[in-house]
Design a protein around this motif. Structure first.
Motif, PDB file in Angstrom:
ATOM      1  N   ASP A  84     -10.922  -3.376  -3.432  1.00 33.01           N
ATOM      2  CA  ASP A  84     -11.632  -3.020  -2.334  1.00 33.01           C
ATOM      3  C   ASP A  84     -12.883  -3.374  -1.984  1.00 33.01           C
ATOM      4  O   ASP A  84     -13.089  -4.620  -2.768  1.00 33.01           O
ATOM      5  CB  ASP A  84     -11.703  -1.425  -2.264  1.00 33.01           C
ATOM      6  N   ARG A 129      -0.236  -7.255  -5.921  1.00 30.56           N
ATOM      7  CA  ARG A 129       0.620  -7.922  -5.076  1.00 30.56           C
ATOM      8  C   ARG A 129       1.826  -8.775  -5.814  1.00 30.56           C
ATOM      9  O   ARG A 129       1.239  -9.233  -6.871  1.00 30.56           O
ATOM     10  CB  ARG A 129       0.017  -9.014  -4.100  1.00 30.56           C
ATOM     11  N   GLU A 155       3.217  -5.239  -1.584  1.00 29.75           N
ATOM     12  CA  GLU A 155       2.157  -4.555  -2.333  1.00 29.75           C
ATOM     13  C   GLU A 155       2.061  -3.067  -2.710  1.00 29.75           C
ATOM     14  O   GLU A 155       3.063  -2.466  -1.808  1.00 29.75           O
ATOM     15  CB  GLU A 155       1.072  -4.830  -0.901  1.00 29.75           C
ATOM     16  N   TYR A 156       1.630  -2.886  -3.630  1.00 27.38           N
ATOM     17  CA  TYR A 156       1.696  -1.500  -4.138  1.00 27.38           C
ATOM     18  C   TYR A 156       0.313  -1.405  -4.577  1.00 27.38           C
ATOM     19  O   TYR A 156      -0.673  -1.825  -5.187  1.00 27.38           O
ATOM     20  CB  TYR A 156       2.456  -1.698  -5.579  1.00 27.38           C
ATOM     21  N   ARG A 157      -0.038   0.091  -4.152  1.00 21.91           N
ATOM     22  CA  ARG A 157      -1.444   0.640  -4.226  1.00 21.91           C
ATOM     23  C   ARG A 157      -1.456   1.646  -5.476  1.00 21.91           C
ATOM     24  O   ARG A 157      -0.584   2.148  -5.958  1.00 21.91           O
ATOM     25  CB  ARG A 157      -1.841   1.751  -2.983  1.00 21.91           C
ATOM     26  N   SER A 158      -2.703   1.651  -5.954  1.00 27.01           N
ATOM     27  CA  SER A 158      -2.548   2.487  -7.273  1.00 27.01           C
ATOM     28  C   SER A 158      -4.040   2.920  -7.702  1.00 27.01           C
ATOM     29  O   SER A 158      -5.215   2.497  -6.914  1.00 27.01           O
ATOM     30  CB  SER A 158      -2.402   1.483  -8.624  1.00 27.01           C
ATOM     31  N   LYS A 159      -4.094   3.888  -8.406  1.00 27.17           N
ATOM     32  CA  LYS A 159      -5.465   4.496  -8.729  1.00 27.17           C
ATOM     33  C   LYS A 159      -5.944   3.667 -10.179  1.00 27.17           C
ATOM     34  O   LYS A 159      -7.253   3.498 -10.281  1.00 27.17           O
ATOM     35  CB  LYS A 159      -5.386   5.870  -9.032  1.00 27.17           C
ATOM     36  N   THR A 183     -10.295  -2.964  -8.261  1.00 26.40           N
ATOM     37  CA  THR A 183      -8.908  -2.690  -8.341  1.00 26.40           C
ATOM     38  C   THR A 183      -8.316  -1.682  -7.602  1.00 26.40           C
ATOM     39  O   THR A 183      -8.384  -0.756  -8.057  1.00 26.40           O
ATOM     40  CB  THR A 183      -8.145  -3.144  -9.532  1.00 26.40           C
ATOM     41  N   VAL A 184      -7.310  -1.965  -6.461  1.00 27.38           N
ATOM     42  CA  VAL A 184      -6.702  -0.654  -6.106  1.00 27.38           C
ATOM     43  C   VAL A 184      -5.259  -1.097  -5.723  1.00 27.38           C
ATOM     44  O   VAL A 184      -4.412  -0.218  -5.242  1.00 27.38           O
ATOM     45  CB  VAL A 184      -7.167  -0.408  -4.538  1.00 27.38           C
ATOM     46  N   GLY A 185      -4.703  -2.020  -6.515  1.00 24.17           N
ATOM     47  CA  GLY A 185      -3.223  -2.156  -6.620  1.00 24.17           C
ATOM     48  C   GLY A 185      -2.885  -3.704  -6.628  1.00 24.17           C
ATOM     49  O   GLY A 185      -3.815  -4.331  -7.235  1.00 24.17           O
ATOM     50  N   ILE A 231      -5.220  -6.460  -5.693  1.00 26.31           N
ATOM     51  CA  ILE A 231      -5.794  -6.083  -4.661  1.00 26.31           C
ATOM     52  C   ILE A 231      -7.204  -5.311  -5.009  1.00 26.31           C
ATOM     53  O   ILE A 231      -7.260  -4.486  -5.835  1.00 26.31           O
ATOM     54  CB  ILE A 231      -4.916  -4.983  -3.628  1.00 26.31           C
TER      55      ILE A 231
END
Ligand SMILES: Cc1cc2nc3c(=O)[nH]c(=O)nc-3n(C[C@H](O)[C@H](O)[C@H](O)COP(=O)(O)OP(=O)(O)OC[C@H]3O[C@@H](n4cnc5c(N)ncnc54)[C@H](O)[C@@H]3O)c2cc1C
Length: 497
Positions: free
Chosen positions: A230, A239, A245-249, A235-237, A228
């Motif tokens: 922005d 799929r 969906e998982y979000r990440s730093k 990269t912000v996560g 994913i």
């Protein structure tokens, strides 16, 4: 600065639970990061990294060479030596555990690291330039006494007091060359040996879990389908194939030979290639006690027969606890070019991708005739007992070769949300205890660039690029090879041995 951005509470996603992902997860958790999730498409909690039960990562294997000898590359020599205390501590911890406290697949009698020694035998009558460079670096680091040059009077004398009676003769000459009046040239590395790869991964996954690392495993839930981004391309996560969906730093991409498949932008630095491995299953121990004894780690070393990547390109291991002798060929590393659709960008790329016994679908693997013929030649000459058994199995094990055989651990240019952690180039396993230590430094302070940060940075290279420049047109293309049939696995002379 990355260190200011990334706090210990930030969600970190690691794609891949092979050596690169596991070592990163272990060290990040030890450094205090609290929100780490490792995704892997393989159900390792069920198959315990067993290749017989569906595991096909490079890290899933019976055994891998643990060597400290690295020619001119002293950084890798040091990193390997740094890991020895941890390998020893892991052995002790496993052996002092109650069976019920160990993860499935491990028992207290397991030695995941075996210091049986490594014979690097020359077949052209002299020590290679790499061998001489290793001896130079070992001398500079005060470690020369760990290496034994065969035939060197001083080293032979030292060997007699270093080894148990009879051990030196067996370990330095496992093919009986002296007895046959043949020349024997090489170096015995007493610091080296092998690690039991699948068991070591099972152990480190267990340590990671104890430190709070989460694992999401399996084809649907654990398989990452895309990244994913922005609006700025960061990269912000991830799929998954199951559409979660998982979000990440931070995403750490450690997908081994699938790394270019998942993230084609990296294919200018990394190429997926196959190494060929064959197995000889010894008859049951009670029917062949002499063979079990002869090939045991107590009597038989890890060996390279004329160098891994030159000469015959052949190396092998003592038998496993189940009586399997594994011999590998890496004289040629094969490529497998396919059209790959990058689901994140929607673009198609022509890149080399793995084709394992289980991926993209299950099939009966075949290795090339070139590899089988090269292995048979050495077996006939050096281990005729195995010729009488014949090859009983084979595997293509997929490397992630970089353009200079060094690892790749760095932020993706213009994307502070993704670090690529890959490029094992056929020698990454032994660094399971130490690799992640450097990964943490690179993630926290990318601008500092210590030895490893410099060595493993995102890079380009002029001129030859470790074969990567050949692309699909090159001679290593799998589609141009003749594959060995099971008839080819037999040795014509077997009946006469
Ligand atoms: C034939 C051969 C011999 C070798 N011999 C030695 C040796 O003797 N000594 C040594 O030190 N090293 C050796 N190596 C090198 C060593 O095995 C590798 O450097 C190391 O195992 C690579 O680890 P990795 O984590 O990068 O990749 P892998 O072990 O391949 O792990 C990658 C993981 O990513 C997962 N993955 C892939 N795609 C996805 C996705 N879409 N979603 C989720 N997960 C995904 C895979 O399932 C896999 O578990 C050898 C390698 C080969 C192939």
């Amino acid at each position: 600065m990355a260190s200011a951005r990334l706090t210990k509470e930030c969600p970190i996603i690691i794609v891949g639970a092979g050596v690169f992902g596991l070592s990163s997860a272990l060290h990040l958790s030890q450094a205090g990061y609290k929100d780490i999730t490792v995704f892997d498409k393989q159900p390792y909690a069920e198959n315990e990294y067993s290749t017989a039960r569906g595991a096909d990562a490079a890290s899933a294997d019976l055994n891998k060479v643990m060597r400290m000898s690295y020619g001119e590359e002293i950084e890798y020599q040091r990193l390997a030596f740094d890991g020895v205390d941890t390998w020893n501590a892991w052995n002790r911890e496993i052996q002092s555990s109650k069976p019920e406290d160990l993860p499935r697949g491990l028992k207290p009698s397991d030695l995941i690291w075996n210091n049986c020694g490594f014979l690097r035998m020359s077949t052209d009558g002299r020590l290679s330039a790499m061998e001489r460079a290793t001896l130079g670096n070992m001398t500079r680091e005060g470690l020369r006494q760990t290496q034994f040059v065969i035939g060197d009077p001083e080293d032979e004398e030292r060997a007699r007091s270093h080894f148990q009676p009879g051990e030196w003769e067996k370990k330095s000459d496992p093919f009986g060359r002296r007895r046959q009046g043949k020349e024997l040239v090489g170096v015995f590395d007493s610091t080296a040996g092998f690690v039991e790869a699948s068991k070591a991964c099972t152990w480190v996954m267990h340590l990671c879990r104890k430190n709070g690392v989460r694992f999401v495993l399996g084809k649907r839930d654990g398989q990452v389908a895309s990244f994913i981004k922005d609006g700025n391309g960061k990269t912000v996560g991830i799929r998954t194939v199951g559409s979660a969906e998982y979000r990440s730093k931070l995403v750490i991409l450690a997908a081994g030979s699938w790394t270019p498949y998942l993230f084609p932008a990296v294919s200018s630095l990394l190429e997926t290639t196959a190494g060929s491995v064959v197995f000889f299953q010894l008859p049951p121990r009670d029917r062949a006690p002499d063979l079990w004894d002869r090939f045991s780690p107590e009597n038989f070393p890890v060996f390279s027969y004329g160098g891994w990547s030159n000469g015959h390109g052949i190396g092998g291991f003592p038998r496993t606890e189940n009586g399997i002798v594994k011999i590998g060929y890496r004289g040629t590393k094969y490529t497998n070019y396919e059209d790959v659709l990058d689901p994140t960008t929607g673009r198609t790329h022509r890149i080399s991708v793995p084709k394992t016994a289980y991926w993209p679908q299950t099939y009966d693997p075949a290795v090339t005739k070139q590899a089988v013929d090269a292995i048979k030649e050495v077996v006939k000459e050096a281990m005729p007992e195995l010729a009488a058994i014949g090859i009983t199995g084979c595997r293509n094990c997929w490397y992630t070769d970089s353009l200079d055989n060094g690892f790749l651990v760095d932020y993706v240019p213009n994307d502070e949300g993704m670090v690529v952690c890959s490029g094992g180039s056929g020698h990454g396993f032994k660094f399971l205890p130490t690799l992640g230590r450097e990964v943490v430094k690179i993630i926290e302070e990318p601008e500092v660039k210590n030895d490893y940060g410099r060595l493993w940075q995102w890079r380009t290279k002029e001129g030859p690029k470790n074969g990567l420049e050949q692309g699909e047109a090159g001679p290593r293309n799998w589609k141009k090879q003749i594959m060995a049939t099971k008839e080819d696995w037999k040795f014509e002379e077997a009946s006469r041995i």
